[in-house]
Design a protein around this motif. Structure first.
Motif, PDB file in Angstrom:
ATOM      1  N   MET A   1     -15.915   7.869   8.675  1.00 52.62           N
ATOM      2  CA  MET A   1     -16.554   8.875   7.847  1.00 52.62           C
ATOM      3  C   MET A   1     -15.891   8.902   6.474  1.00 52.62           C
ATOM      4  O   MET A   1     -14.672   8.947   6.359  1.00 52.62           O
ATOM      5  N   GLU A   2     -16.675   8.842   5.426  1.00 54.54           N
ATOM      6  CA  GLU A   2     -16.133   8.866   4.070  1.00 54.54           C
ATOM      7  C   GLU A   2     -15.766  10.296   3.682  1.00 54.54           C
ATOM      8  O   GLU A   2     -16.495  11.232   3.945  1.00 54.54           O
ATOM      9  N   THR A   3     -14.639  10.464   3.082  1.00 48.96           N
ATOM     10  CA  THR A   3     -14.264  11.777   2.562  1.00 48.96           C
ATOM     11  C   THR A   3     -13.975  11.629   1.082  1.00 48.96           C
ATOM     12  O   THR A   3     -13.748  10.532   0.588  1.00 48.96           O
ATOM     13  N   ASN A   4     -13.984  12.771   0.393  1.00 53.30           N
ATOM     14  CA  ASN A   4     -13.711  12.709  -1.030  1.00 53.30           C
ATOM     15  C   ASN A   4     -12.282  12.247  -1.266  1.00 53.30           C
ATOM     16  O   ASN A   4     -11.371  12.690  -0.589  1.00 53.30           O
ATOM     17  N   PRO A   5     -12.072  11.369  -2.245  1.00 50.54           N
ATOM     18  CA  PRO A   5     -10.707  10.916  -2.500  1.00 50.54           C
ATOM     19  C   PRO A   5      -9.854  12.037  -3.094  1.00 50.54           C
ATOM     20  O   PRO A   5     -10.380  12.952  -3.723  1.00 50.54           O
ATOM     21  N   ILE A   6      -8.559  11.947  -2.848  1.00 53.07           N
ATOM     22  CA  ILE A   6      -7.615  12.890  -3.466  1.00 53.07           C
ATOM     23  C   ILE A   6      -7.226  12.288  -4.805  1.00 53.07           C
ATOM     24  O   ILE A   6      -6.629  11.209  -4.865  1.00 53.07           O
ATOM     25  N   LEU A   7      -7.603  12.962  -5.860  1.00 48.53           N
ATOM     26  CA  LEU A   7      -7.372  12.406  -7.193  1.00 48.53           C
ATOM     27  C   LEU A   7      -5.957  12.725  -7.657  1.00 48.53           C
ATOM     28  O   LEU A   7      -5.538  13.878  -7.645  1.00 48.53           O
ATOM     29  N   LEU A   8      -5.251  11.689  -8.038  1.00 49.60           N
ATOM     30  CA  LEU A   8      -3.871  11.850  -8.491  1.00 49.60           C
ATOM     31  C   LEU A   8      -3.802  11.671  -9.999  1.00 49.60           C
ATOM     32  O   LEU A   8      -4.631  10.990 -10.595  1.00 49.60           O
ATOM     33  N   SER A   9      -2.777  12.259 -10.582  1.00 49.66           N
ATOM     34  CA  SER A   9      -2.658  12.142 -12.034  1.00 49.66           C
ATOM     35  C   SER A   9      -2.008  10.825 -12.444  1.00 49.66           C
ATOM     36  O   SER A   9      -2.105  10.411 -13.589  1.00 49.66           O
ATOM     37  N   SER A  10      -1.311  10.184 -11.537  1.00 49.13           N
ATOM     38  CA  SER A  10      -0.782   8.844 -11.826  1.00 49.13           C
ATOM     39  C   SER A  10      -0.953   8.008 -10.566  1.00 49.13           C
ATOM     40  O   SER A  10      -0.945   8.550  -9.462  1.00 49.13           O
ATOM     41  N   PRO A  11      -1.119   6.685 -10.710  1.00 48.50           N
ATOM     42  CA  PRO A  11      -1.423   5.854  -9.538  1.00 48.50           C
ATOM     43  C   PRO A  11      -0.258   5.809  -8.540  1.00 48.50           C
ATOM     44  O   PRO A  11       0.903   5.778  -8.944  1.00 48.50           O
ATOM     45  N   LEU A  12      -0.604   5.808  -7.257  1.00 49.30           N
ATOM     46  CA  LEU A  12       0.390   5.506  -6.230  1.00 49.30           C
ATOM     47  C   LEU A  12       0.481   3.985  -6.161  1.00 49.30           C
ATOM     48  O   LEU A  12      -0.540   3.308  -6.081  1.00 49.30           O
ATOM     49  N   LYS A  13       1.712   3.478  -6.180  1.00 48.09           N
ATOM     50  CA  LYS A  13       1.867   2.011  -6.257  1.00 48.09           C
ATOM     51  C   LYS A  13       2.425   1.451  -4.945  1.00 48.09           C
ATOM     52  O   LYS A  13       3.436   1.939  -4.440  1.00 48.09           O
ATOM     53  N   PHE A  14       1.733   0.460  -4.440  1.00 48.70           N
ATOM     54  CA  PHE A  14       2.103  -0.169  -3.169  1.00 48.70           C
ATOM     55  C   PHE A  14       2.392  -1.653  -3.399  1.00 48.70           C
ATOM     56  O   PHE A  14       1.645  -2.319  -4.115  1.00 48.70           O
ATOM     57  N   LEU A  15       3.430  -2.131  -2.745  1.00 50.84           N
ATOM     58  CA  LEU A  15       3.698  -3.569  -2.727  1.00 50.84           C
ATOM     59  C   LEU A  15       3.598  -4.033  -1.277  1.00 50.84           C
ATOM     60  O   LEU A  15       4.306  -3.515  -0.410  1.00 50.84           O
ATOM     61  N   VAL A  16       2.698  -4.983  -1.030  1.00 51.30           N
ATOM     62  CA  VAL A  16       2.480  -5.511   0.321  1.00 51.30           C
ATOM     63  C   VAL A  16       3.119  -6.893   0.394  1.00 51.30           C
ATOM     64  O   VAL A  16       2.783  -7.775  -0.407  1.00 51.30           O
ATOM     65  N   VAL A  17       4.044  -7.053   1.333  1.00 53.90           N
ATOM     66  CA  VAL A  17       4.779  -8.326   1.434  1.00 53.90           C
ATOM     67  C   VAL A  17       4.506  -8.926   2.809  1.00 53.90           C
ATOM     68  O   VAL A  17       4.938  -8.376   3.832  1.00 53.90           O
ATOM     69  N   ASP A  18       3.768 -10.017   2.847  1.00 50.73           N
ATOM     70  CA  ASP A  18       3.475 -10.674   4.119  1.00 50.73           C
ATOM     71  C   ASP A  18       3.077 -12.112   3.810  1.00 50.73           C
ATOM     72  O   ASP A  18       2.354 -12.365   2.845  1.00 50.73           O
TER      73      ASP A  18
END
Lengths: 164, 331
Positions: free
Chosen positions: B1-18
């Motif tokens: 089910m799609e829900t409204n996104p939580i809007l942030l004032s600055s991007p959350l940054k992810f680094l995926v290492v695999d």
């Protein structure tokens, strides 16, 4: 073969392989234990070997995963979230290598009981080495899943020879 | 089910290492399902590539495999810590089960260890749990400041909150002096009020505290300690050697004890806020506190706020100087 081999629960292994395959491919299918033939079962297009080492006695064991193209397309499509016809061979290899990696956890627990196991990195099995590895190692169990004439095999090496 | 996104004032940054691009794709999908926007995701195929990226990308969360060629996930995290990235959050997705190794991952700050294969929902759950406090701070400030929006021009002060008069100090110098004395014991210090904290004077990291009031929705007040004030208050409270405190100030990386003590100090400031609220029945408490970067865009809006704010410069001989400020958010 490890000295303290626990009682093997092959039904549990088959069930775990089925669950892991379903999580990776989105496809529900059954794995059955079949007798290990004296000669190596035919190598599939996407075949990988994972060496394992038991910490306790440094015994080498491992597993081979033999995946035909149709199954490779199914699992890769689900993992990458794209349609099968969009997947290049490099991504098929990548996905099948990861299948071998994931299956290794199940087989490592099966072979070692509660002992710690060092897991290696998956190696692509090549025709010129495969038969020698099979012949020089000890294979007691093979788990097979057949759907629409495709065969997915997991070969359990109780003892793995030195790799060529 | 799609829900409204939580809007942030600055991007959350992810680094995926695999080393598997297929697993990278699965993790990317899970991150996008966490519901935060905007997000930035970068990927690395092994620990070596990841270490090259971390210094410039500064991820909020690193999600890494364990068994990879060249540099393993654990070796990568250990190197990352040695490089000074003590606060970067890390989680593992792995087939590794050896207890001693998993303990080592935890000792190096792993927030979660998820075994492969995993259900997408499991990964979404652990990733969400790992970053939700970062995201919530952004969300709360966004809410608090959006309630204040449009920000009044500096000449026009916002309406009073509770019985707090327009432009009154939400934290009086006397009350803060008292709390600092209790915190710092007999350590001599000087508190200089009314020195306005501005964005250009901020240290790279800020300790941000959000206060809630029992009878008011949302954030009642925001407290900010720059990294110097954080180290001085935290280090002074723990009676740390001035050399250690100055070293932490120089790097901007307070140790855990300093963090805990500074957090405790922010809690005591709730009493100062209660005194000035003019609402004795209100219970004002520190709802949460976290370190944020000074690039966090909502900080500029909060710092530009006129009206109910109290700014201080703190000077401790042998330690140095730091700044702190407290803002009551318009109702």
């Amino acid at each position: 073969m490890p000295d303290s081999t626990p009682v093997r629960n092959t039904a549990q292994v088959a069930a775990r392989l089925a669950r892991e395959w379903e999580l990776l491919s989105g496809e529900s299918r059954v794995f059955d234990l079949v007798a290990a033939p004296s000669s190596a079962p035919p190598l599939a297009e996407f075949s990988y070997l994972m060496p394992l080492t038991l910490f306790a006695n440094q015994a080498r064991c491992g597993l081979g995963v033999l995946i035909q193209r149709k199954d490779a397309l199914t699992v890769a499509a689900n993992m990458f979230g794209v349609l099968p016809h969009e997947i290049p061979d490099e991504d098929l290899k990548d996905a099948c290598s990861e299948v071998c990696n994931v299956f290794s956890d199940c087989i490592a627990m099966h072979l070692s009981g509660n002992e710690d196991v060092s897991i290696g990195l998956p190696l692509m099995l090549e025709a010129q080495n495969y038969e020698k590895i099979y012949r020089d190692s000890v294979v007691t169990e093979i788990y097979q899943s057949c759907v629409h004439s495709t065969h997915l095999l997991v070969v359990v090496f109780d003892s793995l020879c030195q790799l060529p | 089910m799609e829900t409204n996104p939580i809007l942030l004032s600055s991007p959350l940054k992810f680094l995926v290492v695999d080393d598997s691009r297929a697993i990278q794709a699965i993790i990317r999908r899970a991150i996008s399902k966490c519901g935060y926007q905007p997000i930035e995701v970068q990927t690395a195929l092994n620990g070596e590539q990841a270490l090259d990226l971390i210094g410039t990308f500064l991820p909020d969360l690193v999600i890494t495999d364990w068994h990879m060629p060249k540099v393993s996930g654990l070796e990568m995290v250990q190197a990352m810590r040695q490089m000074g990235h003590q606060k970067t959050r890390v989680g593992f997705v792995t087939t590794e089960r050896t207890p001693a190794l998993l303990n080592e991952a935890v000792a190096n700050g792993a927030m979660f260890i998820l075994h492969k294969p995993f259900d997408d929902a499991e990964l979404v759950a652990v990733v969400t749990a790992a970053v939700k406090d970062l995201a919530r701070i952004a969300g709360d400030i966004a809410t608090a400041t959006s309630e204040a929006a449009p920000l009044a021009p500096p000449a026009a002060a916002p309406e009073a909150v509770g019985n707090l008069k327009k432009n009154a100090d939400p934290v009086t110098p006397e009350a803060l002096q008292q709390q600092l004395s209790a915190c710092l014991g007999n350590l001599p210090f000087r508190l200089i009020p009314h020195e306005k904290m501005t964005i250009d004077k901020l240290t790279p990291n800020i300790l941000l505290g959000l206060y809630s009031a029992s009878e008011r929705k949302g954030v009642y007040a925001i407290g900010m300690l720059d990294a110097n004030a954080l180290c001085m208050v935290g280090g002074g409270s723990a009676r740390k050697n001035p050399l250690d405190v100055r070293a932490a100030m120089a790097t901007g990386h307070p140790d855990t004890v300093m963090m805990d003590r500074a957090h405790d100090f922010l809690k005591t400031v709730a009493e100062c806020l209660t005194q000035t609220s003019g609402e004795p029945a209100w219970e004002i408490v520190l709802a949460k506190a976290s370190v944020v970067k000074n690039t966090f865009s909502k900080l500029a809006e909060v710092l530009a706020q006129p009206g109910n704010r109290s700014d201080f410069r703190l000077s401790i001989p042998g330690y140095g100087e730091g700044r702190m400020a407290f803002f009551v958010m318009p109702a």
